[in-house]
Design a protein around this motif. Structure first.
Motif, PDB file in Angstrom:
ATOM      1  N   ALA A  58      31.241  72.519 106.547  1.00 39.01           N
ATOM      2  CA  ALA A  58      31.854  74.229 105.791  1.00 39.01           C
ATOM      3  C   ALA A  58      30.400  74.898 106.074  1.00 39.01           C
ATOM      4  O   ALA A  58      30.386  76.020 106.743  1.00 39.01           O
ATOM      5  CB  ALA A  58      32.310  74.181 104.764  1.00 39.01           C
ATOM      6  N   GLU A  59      29.638  74.496 105.673  1.00 35.07           N
ATOM      7  CA  GLU A  59      28.185  75.036 105.661  1.00 35.07           C
ATOM      8  C   GLU A  59      27.711  75.348 107.059  1.00 35.07           C
ATOM      9  O   GLU A  59      27.054  76.691 107.469  1.00 35.07           O
ATOM     10  CB  GLU A  59      27.022  74.363 104.853  1.00 35.07           C
ATOM     11  CG  GLU A  59      27.227  74.481 103.427  1.00 35.07           C
ATOM     12  CD  GLU A  59      26.277  73.418 102.658  1.00 35.07           C
ATOM     13  OE1 GLU A  59      25.324  72.985 103.250  1.00 35.07           O
ATOM     14  OE2 GLU A  59      26.596  73.658 101.325  1.00 35.07           O
ATOM     15  N   LYS A  60      27.718  74.515 107.949  1.00 35.40           N
ATOM     16  CA  LYS A  60      27.390  74.477 109.240  1.00 35.40           C
ATOM     17  C   LYS A  60      28.187  75.572 109.925  1.00 35.40           C
ATOM     18  O   LYS A  60      27.803  76.128 110.964  1.00 35.40           O
ATOM     19  CB  LYS A  60      27.499  73.262 110.109  1.00 35.40           C
ATOM     20  CG  LYS A  60      26.250  72.174 109.782  1.00 35.40           C
ATOM     21  CD  LYS A  60      26.629  70.794 110.511  1.00 35.40           C
ATOM     22  CE  LYS A  60      25.524  70.604 111.217  1.00 35.40           C
ATOM     23  NZ  LYS A  60      25.560  69.169 112.090  1.00 35.40           N
ATOM     24  N   THR A  61      29.411  75.747 109.818  1.00 27.97           N
ATOM     25  CA  THR A  61      30.328  76.525 110.310  1.00 27.97           C
ATOM     26  C   THR A  61      30.687  77.718 109.724  1.00 27.97           C
ATOM     27  O   THR A  61      31.641  78.882 110.275  1.00 27.97           O
ATOM     28  CB  THR A  61      31.646  75.819 110.790  1.00 27.97           C
ATOM     29  OG1 THR A  61      32.325  75.292 109.305  1.00 27.97           O
ATOM     30  CG2 THR A  61      31.579  74.837 111.713  1.00 27.97           C
ATOM     31  N   GLY A  62      30.170  78.068 108.605  1.00 28.14           N
ATOM     32  CA  GLY A  62      30.158  79.417 107.979  1.00 28.14           C
ATOM     33  C   GLY A  62      31.726  79.790 107.241  1.00 28.14           C
ATOM     34  O   GLY A  62      32.165  80.638 107.118  1.00 28.14           O
ATOM     35  N   THR A  63      32.302  78.511 106.692  1.00 30.34           N
ATOM     36  CA  THR A  63      33.498  78.463 106.033  1.00 30.34           C
ATOM     37  C   THR A  63      33.296  77.712 104.592  1.00 30.34           C
ATOM     38  O   THR A  63      32.125  77.584 104.234  1.00 30.34           O
ATOM     39  CB  THR A  63      34.696  77.429 106.765  1.00 30.34           C
ATOM     40  OG1 THR A  63      34.307  76.112 107.073  1.00 30.34           O
ATOM     41  CG2 THR A  63      34.869  78.119 108.309  1.00 30.34           C
ATOM     42  N   THR A  64      34.359  77.455 103.962  1.00 32.10           N
ATOM     43  CA  THR A  64      34.277  76.708 102.582  1.00 32.10           C
ATOM     44  C   THR A  64      34.908  75.273 102.865  1.00 32.10           C
ATOM     45  O   THR A  64      35.487  75.031 103.768  1.00 32.10           O
ATOM     46  CB  THR A  64      34.918  77.567 101.690  1.00 32.10           C
ATOM     47  OG1 THR A  64      36.507  77.450 101.887  1.00 32.10           O
ATOM     48  CG2 THR A  64      34.685  78.953 101.642  1.00 32.10           C
ATOM     49  N   LYS A  65      34.379  74.530 101.731  1.00 33.34           N
ATOM     50  CA  LYS A  65      34.744  73.184 101.759  1.00 33.34           C
ATOM     51  C   LYS A  65      36.205  73.200 101.693  1.00 33.34           C
ATOM     52  O   LYS A  65      36.917  72.584 102.164  1.00 33.34           O
ATOM     53  CB  LYS A  65      34.258  72.490 100.554  1.00 33.34           C
ATOM     54  CG  LYS A  65      34.659  71.352 100.071  1.00 33.34           C
ATOM     55  CD  LYS A  65      34.108  70.815  98.762  1.00 33.34           C
ATOM     56  CE  LYS A  65      34.238  69.196  98.556  1.00 33.34           C
ATOM     57  NZ  LYS A  65      35.896  69.146  98.247  1.00 33.34           N
ATOM     58  N   ILE A  86      33.983  74.752 114.473  1.00 34.67           N
ATOM     59  CA  ILE A  86      34.140  73.642 113.802  1.00 34.67           C
ATOM     60  C   ILE A  86      33.629  72.313 114.617  1.00 34.67           C
ATOM     61  O   ILE A  86      33.017  71.739 114.378  1.00 34.67           O
ATOM     62  CB  ILE A  86      35.585  73.390 112.933  1.00 34.67           C
ATOM     63  CG1 ILE A  86      35.630  74.323 111.983  1.00 34.67           C
ATOM     64  CG2 ILE A  86      35.533  71.801 112.671  1.00 34.67           C
ATOM     65  CD1 ILE A  86      37.071  74.154 111.438  1.00 34.67           C
ATOM     66  N   VAL A  87      34.284  72.419 115.876  1.00 36.04           N
ATOM     67  CA  VAL A  87      34.107  71.726 116.900  1.00 36.04           C
ATOM     68  C   VAL A  87      32.692  71.610 117.529  1.00 36.04           C
ATOM     69  O   VAL A  87      31.933  70.649 117.566  1.00 36.04           O
ATOM     70  CB  VAL A  87      35.289  71.443 117.910  1.00 36.04           C
ATOM     71  CG1 VAL A  87      34.841  70.588 119.164  1.00 36.04           C
ATOM     72  CG2 VAL A  87      36.579  71.115 117.330  1.00 36.04           C
ATOM     73  N   GLU A  88      32.236  72.810 118.005  1.00 33.72           N
ATOM     74  CA  GLU A  88      31.094  72.940 118.924  1.00 33.72           C
ATOM     75  C   GLU A  88      29.908  72.861 117.843  1.00 33.72           C
ATOM     76  O   GLU A  88      28.801  72.277 118.099  1.00 33.72           O
ATOM     77  CB  GLU A  88      31.406  73.837 119.726  1.00 33.72           C
ATOM     78  CG  GLU A  88      32.363  73.817 120.818  1.00 33.72           C
ATOM     79  CD  GLU A  88      32.547  75.088 121.695  1.00 33.72           C
ATOM     80  OE1 GLU A  88      31.875  76.125 121.574  1.00 33.72           O
ATOM     81  OE2 GLU A  88      33.466  74.873 122.692  1.00 33.72           O
ATOM     82  N   ILE A  89      30.126  73.931 116.824  1.00 36.86           N
ATOM     83  CA  ILE A  89      28.820  73.988 116.007  1.00 36.86           C
ATOM     84  C   ILE A  89      28.551  73.034 114.874  1.00 36.86           C
ATOM     85  O   ILE A  89      27.749  72.243 114.897  1.00 36.86           O
ATOM     86  CB  ILE A  89      28.597  75.327 115.601  1.00 36.86           C
ATOM     87  CG1 ILE A  89      28.689  76.518 116.382  1.00 36.86           C
ATOM     88  CG2 ILE A  89      27.501  75.622 114.225  1.00 36.86           C
ATOM     89  CD1 ILE A  89      28.937  78.032 115.861  1.00 36.86           C
ATOM     90  N   GLY A  90      29.766  72.715 114.389  1.00 37.25           N
ATOM     91  CA  GLY A  90      29.980  71.850 113.158  1.00 37.25           C
ATOM     92  C   GLY A  90      29.675  70.527 113.713  1.00 37.25           C
ATOM     93  O   GLY A  90      28.950  69.716 112.781  1.00 37.25           O
TER      94      GLY A  90
END
Length: 101
Positions: A58-65, A86-90
């Motif tokens: 979540a932190e890597k992709t700017g979302t929440t747990k 999620i796939v590419e950055i996270g």
């Protein structure tokens, strides 16, 4: 001695019987739900393979747990742009999309 009746059916036969033929409203809804489930399961599997927690992803992709959890558990549908993050950055992967006609 009577031969035993084989009641075995394959998955497509089961879906035809219980959800209607391919293209019917009930069958389309079933198969759409499966695709959403599959995306969540793929994200979960990839996250675990990378050794990441839901919080780290979540932190890597700017979302929440909570959002990652909901996607993985098929509670929430994911937007394409978020899935791509999620796939590419996270996860450091590559997202491929195909359309079959």
């Amino acid at each position: 001695m009577k031969a035993k009746k084989d009641n075995t059916i394959n998955l497509d036969q089961f879906k035809d019987k219980h959800y209607g033929k391919s293209g019917t409203e009930k069958r389309v809804a079933l198969e759409a739900g499966y695709e959403n489930f599959k995306i969540g399961a793929l994200i979960l599997e990839a996250r675990l393979e990378k050794g990441l927690t839901q919080q780290e992803l979540a932190e890597k992709t700017g979302t929440t747990k909570s959002y990652i959890s909901k996607i993985e558990n098929n509670i929430k549908e994911v937007r394409f742009s978020t899935l791509q993050k999620i796939v590419e950055i996270g996860l450091g992967g590559h997202l491929e999309l195909s359309i079959r006609l």
